[in-house]
Structure formats: structure tokens, C-alpha cells
Design an enzyme around this catalytic site. Structure first.
Site, PDB file in Angstrom:
ATOM      1  CB  CYS A   1      -0.946   0.096   1.195  1.00 29.56           C
ATOM      2  SG  CYS A   1      -2.300  -1.054   1.092  1.00 29.56           S
TER       3      CYS A   1
ATOM      4  NE  ARG B   1       4.488   1.609  -0.196  1.00 31.84           N
ATOM      5  CZ  ARG B   1       5.491   1.284   0.592  1.00 31.84           C
ATOM      6  NH1 ARG B   1       6.718   1.392   0.159  1.00 31.84           N
ATOM      7  NH2 ARG B   1       5.288   0.848   1.801  1.00 31.84           N
TER       8      ARG B   1
ATOM      9  CD1 TRP C   1      -0.690  -6.344  -3.256  1.00 30.90           C
ATOM     10  CD2 TRP C   1      -0.869  -6.905  -1.088  1.00 30.90           C
ATOM     11  NE1 TRP C   1      -0.458  -7.694  -3.144  1.00 30.90           N
ATOM     12  CE2 TRP C   1      -0.552  -8.072  -1.833  1.00 30.90           C
ATOM     13  CE3 TRP C   1      -1.038  -7.021   0.286  1.00 30.90           C
ATOM     14  CZ2 TRP C   1      -0.396  -9.316  -1.235  1.00 30.90           C
ATOM     15  CZ3 TRP C   1      -0.879  -8.259   0.882  1.00 30.90           C
ATOM     16  CH2 TRP C   1      -0.554  -9.391   0.120  1.00 30.90           C
TER      17      TRP C   1
ATOM     18  CG  ASN D   1       1.637   0.675   4.242  1.00 25.37           C
ATOM     19  OD1 ASN D   1       2.776   1.090   4.066  1.00 25.37           O
ATOM     20  ND2 ASN D   1       1.336  -0.593   4.059  1.00 25.37           N
ATOM     21  N   GLY D   2      -0.682  -1.254   6.274  1.00 22.02           N
ATOM     22  CA  GLY D   2      -0.328  -2.205   7.318  1.00 22.02           C
ATOM     23  C   GLY D   2      -1.497  -3.099   7.654  1.00 22.02           C
TER      24      GLY D   2
ATOM     25  CD  GLU E   1      16.026 -13.366  -9.299  1.00 20.67           C
ATOM     26  OE1 GLU E   1      15.271 -13.547  -8.339  1.00 20.67           O
ATOM     27  OE2 GLU E   1      15.991 -12.349 -10.005  1.00 20.67           O
TER      28      GLU E   1
ATOM     29  CE  LYS F   1      12.161 -11.759 -10.246  1.00 19.74           C
ATOM     30  NZ  LYS F   1      13.216 -11.562  -9.281  1.00 19.74           N
TER      31      LYS F   1
ATOM     32  CD  GLU G   1       8.394 -12.121  -8.312  1.00 20.92           C
ATOM     33  OE1 GLU G   1       8.197 -11.493  -7.276  1.00 20.92           O
ATOM     34  OE2 GLU G   1       9.433 -11.970  -9.001  1.00 20.92           O
TER      35      GLU G   1
ATOM     36  CG  HIS H   1      17.646 -37.735  -2.865  1.00 20.59           C
ATOM     37  ND1 HIS H   1      17.995 -38.966  -2.364  1.00 20.59           N
ATOM     38  CD2 HIS H   1      18.806 -37.076  -3.079  1.00 20.59           C
ATOM     39  CE1 HIS H   1      19.315 -39.043  -2.263  1.00 20.59           C
ATOM     40  NE2 HIS H   1      19.827 -37.907  -2.699  1.00 20.59           N
TER      41      HIS H   1
ATOM     42  CE  LYS I   1      10.989  -2.744  -6.827  1.00 19.87           C
ATOM     43  NZ  LYS I   1      11.293  -3.976  -7.560  1.00 19.87           N
TER      44      LYS I   1
HETATM   45  N1  GLU Z   1      -5.037  -3.655   5.732  1.00 17.78           N
HETATM   46  C1  GLU Z   1      -5.389  -2.579   4.831  1.00 17.78           C
HETATM   47  C2  GLU Z   1      -6.351  -3.063   3.734  1.00 17.78           C
HETATM   48  O1  GLU Z   1      -6.422  -4.231   3.437  1.00 17.78           O
HETATM   49  C3  GLU Z   1      -4.123  -1.961   4.232  1.00 17.78           C
HETATM   50  C4  GLU Z   1      -3.389  -2.940   3.393  1.00 17.78           C
HETATM   51  C5  GLU Z   1      -1.863  -2.725   3.208  1.00 17.78           C
HETATM   52  O2  GLU Z   1      -1.225  -1.847   3.737  1.00 17.78           O
HETATM   53  O3  GLU Z   1      -1.285  -3.569   2.466  1.00 17.78           O
HETATM   54  O4  GLU Z   1      -7.025  -2.280   3.186  1.00 17.78           O
END
Ligand code: GLU
Length: 588
Positions: free
Chosen positions: A2, A28, A69, A95-96, A466, A470, A473, A489, A583
Site C-alpha cells: 500500500c 506498492r 494491496w 498501510n499495514g 531466482e 521470476k 511472478e 531423491h 514490491k
Molecule cells: N489492511 C489494509 C487493507 O487491506 C491496508 C493494506 C496494506 O497496507 O497492504 O485495506
């Protein structure tokens, strides 16, 4: 994950300034976004998808925004941030993860508060409302509510009177100051507002900031006492963020591999030797990272074992819990990270720091928490990496780790010489257009597979990991990296005609082991795409890479990244922004 952004100033329209910031922050998270501005009342526009255009926001000098996100709650416009308070007197972006959001919600619901989204964020909004109903002013209400949250969180709040309050405990937040006008920026990173900012403050965990009528003040969240925050000069003003002649940022960034390798050779030798001494004295050395940086950390541990003679242990950020009690005061933790904000790695480093351990980090983003925690902070100086998939930073991380190991070995100048040669080897490959088309052809061919196996050993083991990362992803193809010696194995059961295997072979002392695995694969009818200094019996398809001796792995990673890139392009995928990932992973 986020991105949070805020703008206050008379120079530009807040909606435009925030929109530009969000576009630069959308690495983000890019499942939905929103902007809110104040013009008498608060006005919010929220949309699903990557950052686009606003249509209904009035001209205003102050606004905040968010690119999401999702962690809690589906990807919908309702769940997108910013979120309104019930009385529409403030909006909030987050964010969080508020880990105690459910408990807060249950209590508040029993007190009559109504919820309309599925997010954890809404619990923070309602909690601030409750605090405000007790006649606390906005910043005191935010401070009091924020203290009750558990988890790693950063929030930004904008009120109808144009006041902004931001608080940090985990995810990053910088405050930028424009030059001529009294512009103020709030952002999750400095790159997003760098062109407009002369100086900036990095908020630390446990700090909050208020913006009121052009004045920014910083406070300690626990005590409420004012803090004199140090302003740093923004050295990134002229750093350009464009694709140049390349079709995608990923391709551009892979082409920057020689440059990033050169950058680590320019680092002060005394810094390498200082860290080398700490590593030599440490009873235990842990290299820790997540995702791509996890493979880089493991490669650094490999180099420390082989060249430094240090029994270094590699850890994955989220899987380090069982090591927590084992980390002692004299240990050294080495953390490579693009953003320097990776939540699960930071949690281990913070704990290690408390125990008195020594922290070394290698980070690309200026002002990061990891850098601030470190006794030995190294910077990649690799320029912004925009593609969500990390390529050049992986290369710089392992090149740096190689030099740390060479410094431990007492052979730093030799390491630097070898790396300079490595950079020119990579440069030759990348400038060869026939070589690039050859990889694109292989990429197109391999993109038809449902499953791809990768084989490698010793110096190439983390490199195939790696490559695997890639391909998963970027191409959304199931890839599986196997230590060549371990094939027999288990994964040998899957080898049959039609199965595609990529093998990385170097002219090193484990070459014959990898060749044996290749023969075992071929004997069961699977085909092998060999990437090696020369064509070996057993290869169905072949791509040349120059032999780089000790640093072969650093060369080998480039064609693998290019192959994954070509596969993603052949499949028409969103190369720079693959689905579902982000990211800078600031949530656990
Ligand atoms: N937990 C919040 C949401 O889902 C923020 C997400 C985040 O920071 O990734 O909206």
C-alpha cells in the site's frame, strides 16, 4: 504494501499532486486506489484497478491518497482507501495490518458504532471517532487510537479544516518539503515526491506528524512530546523514472546489471573491511531476506561459507521464528533488501538489535528502517527499481555479498577486479542483439509450458531459485528449482517426455554432478535447455554464457531473468506489474 501520499501547498492542485504521487507509488499495490481532497467539505474518489484519472474532485490545496494491496476485505471501491469517518469530518488511509482490528470492531459495535467495509482499516477510523467524541482534538484522538493498535501500521488522516495527521509504527513514511513555495508532501517513499522536494524527514516508528496551516510538527506517540526531526537533503531530485528506449521497466532494469555491479565495487573498502571484521568475530552469522532477497541472502551466505570460511546460515524472513531465541548479542545479521522495509525481516532485525546483535544491511531505497537499524548500513545506489519484480537489485545484492565474503577472505581487491570483469561480461551479452533475440525465441518456446524445472548446484542453486521466482511472478508458470543432486531423491518421478528442464552449468568443481542430473533427466525423456559456457552432451537446447569463474553465478542470473522476461512478454502479461504481488512488502 500500500502506498500513502499526501499533499499540502498552493503550487498545484492537490488532486493532481496526489495522483502523480500515487502513480509513482503503485509498485506498492495496485488493486485499487483513492484520493480525497478538502474544499469546504471532504471529497473522495475511489476506484478499482491501477491508478487512473480522477473525474469529480474539486480544485483544492490539500489532499491525501492511497494505492491498495488488499489484506483484509475484497478488492472493491468501498474497501479502497481513504475511508470517511461517520460524520465525514475526516478521512483516513492506512498501510499495514491492524492485528487487533476484529477485537476493536466487536467492542465498538457493542457501543453502537456502525461498520460499512470489510477492512481492518475501518476499525481505526471508528476508534478515532470514538476518541474525538470525548472532545479530543484530531491529533490527540489519532495519537490515543494509534497507541491501541497492534501490528505494523502507518496512517494518514485529513480533516475538513485541512489539518493532516500521520502516525507511523512499522510501514514507512517520509515528509518532504518543497523549495520555493511552502509545499509539504507525505509519502511512503522519497522517490514518489523526489522531483518536488528539497529536504525531507523520515518518520521513525513511534512518531507522528501534524500539518496545520503550513507548519509541520513531529511528536513522540507515547509521550505526546514534540521532537526536533532532522531534515535530510533530497539527493534524488534529478533521478529519472522512465523506461527510456525499453519496452518495459523490467528490461531496462536488467540492462542496468553492469552498472549496479560497478556501483558495489565503488563502495568504500574500509566499510567492507569493517563488516568483514565483525563477521569474523561473530559466533553466528545469519543472512536474512524474503522472496527474491531471500535467494540473495542465501547466495550471500554461500559466498561467506565458500570464500570467507564462515558457517553462515540463510534465513527466510517469515520463517525465522525458530531462530529468534538463538540470536545472541555478538551475532551478525546481514539483510539485503530493495526497500529496506520488508516487515517480516524487520521484525527479526528489531529483535536481534534488542539483544545487542550487529546488523548489516544492503538497501536501495534511501531513508529506510533497515538502514536506520543497521550498524553497517550499505546502499546499493542502483537507482529506482520500478518493475515490481526485482532484477537489478538481486544482481547488486549478490555482487555486494560476494565482496563482503572476499573482504572476509582478505581478498577484497581481487574480488573487485573479478566483479569489474563480470560487469563487462554482462555488458557484452546485453549489447549483443542476436543474443537478445535468441533468448526471446527461447522465452517464447518455453512460455508454452505448464511446468518448468530448473536444475543447478552450489553457486548456481540460488540463481535457479531466482529464475524460478521470476518465472512464477512474471509468466505465472509453475516453476520448480531443484538442487541438481537432490533430483534423484524426489522430482525424478516427474521426468518424462514433454517435460521442460532448464539447467545452469558452470565450469566449476560440481559440474559433473549437474551433468549427471542432466543425463538422469534425459534418460527419462524430458528435454534440457542448458545455459553454460559450452554446449554439453545432454542439452536439447543451448544458450551460451561466458565463464566467470568465482562470479559465474552473477553472470548466469542475467540470461535467466531475460528468459523469464521474454516468457512474460510472449504471454502478454503485465510485465512491470504482475497480478497480486507488490514490491515493498510492509505487511506480514
Ligand atoms: N489492511 C489494509 C487493507 O487491506 C491496508 C493494506 C496494506 O497496507 O497492504 O485495506
Amino acid at each position: 504494501m500500500c502506498g500513502i501520499f499526501g499533499y499540502a501547498g498552493s503550487k498545484r492542485s492537490a488532486a493532481d499532486a496526489v495522483l502523480e504521487g500515487l502513480q509513482r507509488l503503485d509498485y506498492r499495490g495496485y488493486d485499487s486506489w483513492g484520493i480525497g481532497v478538502v474544499e469546504r467539505n471532504l471529497h473522495v474518489e475511489k476506484k478499482v484497478g491501477t491508478v487512473g484519472r480522477t473525474t469529480a474532485l474539486p480544485k483544492s490545496p490539500i489532499g491525501i491518497g492511497h494505492t491498495r494491496w488488499a489484506t483484509h476485505g475484497a478488492v472493491t471501491a468501498t474497501n479502497a482507501h481513504p475511508h470517511y469517518s461517520s460524520d465525514r469530518s475526516f478521512i483516513l488511509a492506512h498501510n499495514g495490518i491492524a492485528e487487533n482490528a476484529d477485537a476493536i470492531k466487536t467492542t465498538l459495535q457493542s457501543e453502537g458504532y456502525r461498520f460499512s467495509t470489510q477492512t481492518d482499516t475501518e476499525s481505526i477510523v471508528r476508534l478515532i471517532e470514538k476518541k474525538r467524541s470525548k472532545k479530543l482534538d484530531l491529533s490527540e484522538a489519532v495519537r490515543s487510537a494509534f497507541k491501541e493498535l497492534t501490528g505494523r501500521n502507518t496512517i494518514i488522516v485529513l480533516a475538513t479544516d485541512g489539518d493532516i495527521v500521520a502516525a507511523r509504527n512499522g510501514s514507512p513514511l517520509v515528509i518532504g518539503f518543497g523549495s520555493k513555495s511552502s509545499e509539504v508532501y507525505f509519502s511512503s517513499d522519497i522517490f514518489s515526491c523526489a522531483p518536488h522536494v528539497e529536504e525531507y524527514i523520515v518518520l521513525d516508528n513511534g512518531q507522528m506528524a501534524t500539518y496545520r496551516k503550513g507548519i509541520v510538527s513531529v511528536f513522540d506517540i507515547q509521550t505526546g512530546k514534540k521532537i526536533r526531526a532532522v531534515r535530510e537533503k533530497n539527493l534524488l531530485r534529478d533521478v529519472s523514472v522512465n523506461k527510456g528506449k525499453y519496452a518495459h521497466f523490467m528490461l531496462k532494469e536488467i540492462h542496468e546489471a553492469p552498472f549496479v555491479v560497478q556501483q558495489v565495487t565503488k563502495e568504500n573498502a574500509r566499510k567492507y573491511r569493517g563488516l568483514a571484521l565483525a563477521v569474523k568475530r561473530a559466533p553466528r552469522v545469519y543472512c536474512i531476506g524474503s522472496g527474491t532477497a531471500g535467494a540473495a541472502a542465501a547466495q550471500i551466505a554461500y559466498y561467506l561459507r565458500v570464500y570467507g570460511n564462515i558457517p553462515a546460515t540463510a534465513l527466510i524472513g517469515a520463517e525465522a521464528t525458530d531462530y529468534r531465541n538463538l540470536i545472541g548479542p555478538k551475532d551478525v545479521l546481514i539483510a539485503p533488501s530493495q526497500s529496506g522495509e520488508t516487515a517480516d525481516v524487520l521484525e527479526v532485525l528489531e529483535l536481534a538489535k534488542k539483544r545487542g546483535a550487529t546488523i548489516a544491511s544492503f538497501v536501495n531505497m534511501p531513508g529506510s528502517m533497515m538502514t536506520r537499524l543497521s550498524d553497517y548500513p550499505f546502499m546499493a545506489h542502483a537507482g529506482p527499481e520500478i518493475c515490481v519484480m526485482s532484477t537489478k537489485i538481486f544482481v547488486s545484492q549478490i555482487a555486494w555479498g560476494y565482496l563482503v565474503a572476499k573482504a572476509v577472505q582478505g581478498a577484497l581487491p581481487e574480488g573487485i577486479r573479478r566483479l569489474k570483469k563480470t560487469a563487462s561480461h554482462i555488458n557484452v551479452l546485453l549489447s549483443d542483439t542476436a543474443y537478445m533475440s535468441e533468448i526471446a525465441r527461447h522465452g517464447k518456446r518455453m512460455s508454452r509450458n505448464k511446468h518448468i524445472f530448473l536444475l543447478g548446484k552450489a553457486q548456481n542453486l540460488q540463481i535457479i531459485k531466482e529464475g524460478m521466482v521470476k518465472m512464477i511472478e512474471g509468466a505465472y508458470i509453475h516453476a520448480h528449482a531443484i538442487a541438481a543432486g537432490d533430483l534423484k531423491h524426489y522430482a525424478i518421478t516427474l521426468m518424462e517426455p514433454g517435460v521442460s528442464v532448464i539447467a545452469l552449468v558452470s565450469d566449476d568443481d560440481v559440474k559433473s554432478d549437474t551433468l549427471n542430473a542432466i543425463h538422469e533427466v534425459r534418460a527419462r525423456g524430458a528435454e534440457v535447455f542448458g545455459i553454460a559456457p559450452q554446449k554439453e552432451k545432454g542439452f536439447t537446447h543451448y544458450l551460451h554464457v561466458p565463464d566467470g569463474g568465482e562470479t559465474s553465478a552473477i553472470i548466469n542470473v542475467v540470461p535467466l531473468q531475460l528468459l523469464a522476461y521474454s516468457m512474460a512478454v510472449a504471454l502478454n502479461n503485465n510485465v512491470d506489474k504482475p497480478r497480486n504481488i507488490a514490491k515493498s512488502v510492509t505487511v506480514k
